[in-house]
Design an enzyme around this catalytic site. Structure first.
Site, short mmCIF file in Angstrom:
data_model
loop_
_atom_site.label_atom_id
_atom_site.label_comp_id
_atom_site.label_asym_id
_atom_site.label_seq_id
_atom_site.Cartn_x
_atom_site.Cartn_y
_atom_site.Cartn_z
N ALA A 110 44.88 37.57 1.08
CA ALA A 110 43.80 38.26 1.60
C ALA A 110 43.15 39.08 0.84
O ALA A 110 43.63 39.74 -0.19
CB ALA A 110 44.24 38.94 2.86
N LYS A 111 41.84 39.71 1.21
CA LYS A 111 40.98 40.53 0.43
C LYS A 111 40.03 41.12 1.29
O LYS A 111 39.40 40.38 2.20
CB LYS A 111 40.48 39.91 -0.87
CG LYS A 111 40.22 40.79 -1.86
CD LYS A 111 41.23 41.36 -2.71
CE LYS A 111 40.90 42.24 -3.86
NZ LYS A 111 42.35 42.47 -4.57
#
Ligand code: NAD
Length: 421
Positions: A110-111
């Site tokens: 994720a980011k």
């Protein structure tokens, strides 16, 4: 591939997708999984208000992209920068999936990012922005869902605010919702140096493989920040010779080796490496092209491109930064038989220590720094070994091998879990 424009060459999403496609084709990945893994599973865009110090209200845009949660909760940093784009956050989220799978830790990818200029904001404005952004994405993060960490423009204070905001909503302290926290409130010992330590480990392994002695081995580092300075310090302690340091405002060269401890003190005192008495001034772009055994790009993306790759004279490129080499440059480095240790392996020490932080928070038991370092070194050495064996078995370069290994691991888990409904 060689006919693409420079703009396409440096688009991180295009770079990620090109390598994913290549590796997936080599793996004969089935069509359905290919389609599933090529794109993130969830992209959250939020527009939220923050009251600035002058009393006015500004509306900011934030992202959280979750690429895959097949192997565990999402994991990835939050970036505050004026030029954050959805494409960049998508690419970084995908890289996190592959990075966690390469070193075989139980996280997905994720980011996050917020379009803002943290250098121009006061501490109070940053705190309000962080708390409101956290609230906007609160349904999608959590120790079992998605665990953010610092990235460019954010730091352990930002993580402390996120942890506090999340905890207020949960009506209890939840330290494991973020990693990269201060040590006194659930952070891990050894986290700060972890990415640099990982870089040192993979360089050690590469030297063993290529039969190059470590003592006196010449190293050039681009970026003397968290990753670059810690890698340089730890490598110097281990016998490497750091002959060049490139920074955004200039560079340093000393064929006999730069004293990196003294350089770090100098940089902390003066806010720059320039003028350091233990080395000569050098052009930072030229430093990348110096003759050396190891080049460590540890600053930013797209520094090794079609414009300079053919002039790189290092034997090994160890990618401390995310995405420092473009896809076109990959081919040029491969033709020159330069041994590339790709970012999703070389800089995985940071996320590995983040994994240890999450484990320690959930255990409520904190490890000694020596334990963190020892476990980290073992995981990185194993990841290196896995990638190199994959490269040899499939006759591909290390980057494609790392992608293949990662995609294979994620795909295996998805097949085993099956598709819901
Ligand atoms: P940082 O901000 O601490 O350090 C970056 C350094 O690079 C700074 O000293 C900066 O002045 C320098 N720099 C900026 N532009 C430059 C240029 N054009 N030429 C030379 N130097 C330049 O950041 P960091 O945490 O060390 O991260 C560096 C890279 O490593 C980023 O790509 C980041 O995504 C990646 N990374 C960091 C971690 C981590 O744990 N910190 C983990 C994985 C990957």
């Amino acid at each position: 591939m060689s006919t693409i424009s420079l703009e396409q060459e440096i688009n991180p999403w295009e770079a990620q997708a090109a390598r994913f496609d290549f590796a997936a084709r080599k793996l004969n990945l089935e069509d359905g999984l290919w389609k599933l893994l090529r794109r993130p599973s969830r992209e959250i865009i939020v527009h939220f208000p923050v009251i600035l110090d002058d009393g006015s209200t500004e509306v900011f845009t934030g992202y959280r992209v979750q690429h895959s949660q097949a192997r565990g909760p999402g994991k990835g940093g939050i970036r505050y920068a004026p030029d954050v784009t959805l494409d960049e956050v998508r690419a970084l989220a995908s890289w996190m999936t592959w990075k966690c799978a390469v070193v075989n830790i139980p996280f997905g990818g994720a980011k996050g990012g917020v379009v803002c200029d943290p250098k121009k904001m006061s501490r109070g404005e940053l705190e309000r922005l962080t708390r409101r952004y956290t609230c906007e994405i609160i349904d999608f993060i959590g120790p079992e869902k998605d665990v953010p960490a610092p990235d460019m423009g954010t730091n352990e204070q930002t993580m402390a605010w996120i942890m506090d905001t999340y905890s207020m909503h949960m009506r209890q302290t939840v330290t494991s919702v973020v990693t990269g926290k201060p040590v006194n409130m659930g952070g891990s010992r050894g986290r700060k140096e972890a990415t640099g330590r990982g870089v040192r480990v993979v360089c050690d392994e590469a030297l063993k493989l290529l039969g190059i002695p470590r003592d006196g081995c010449r190293v050039v580092v681009q970026g003397f920040g968290n990753v670059g300075s810690n890698a340089a310090l730890l490598m110097q302690e281990a016998g490497y010779r750091i002959i060049g340091v490139a920074e955004f405002d200039g560079g340093l060269y000393n064929a006999d080796g730069i004293d990196t401890h003294a350089l770090r003190e100098y940089q902390q005192r003066n806010g720059t490496v320039l003028g350091f008495p233990g080395a000569e001034a050098a052009d930072p772009d030229e430093l990348l092209l110096s003759e050396c055994e190891i080049l460590i790009p540890a600053a930013l993306e797209n520094v090794i491109t079609s414009r300079n790759a053919d002039r790189i004279r290092a034997r090994i490129v160890a990618e401390g930064a995310n995405g420092p080499t473009t896809t076109v440059a990959d081919e040029i480095l491969a033709d020159k038989r330069i041994f590339v240790i790709p970012d999703i392996l070389a800089n995985a020490g940071g996320v590995t220590a983040s994994y240890f932080e999450w484990v320690q928070d959930r255990q409520g038991y904190f490890w000694k720094e020596a334990v963190v370092n020892e476990q980290l070194e073992a995981i990185l050495a194993e990841g290196f070994d896995d990638v190199v064996r994959y490269a040899q078995a499939h006759n591909v370069n290390n980057r494609i091998a790392a992608y293949m290994l990662a995609i294979d691991r994620v795909a295996f888990t998805i097949r085993q879990r099956g598709l819901y409904a």
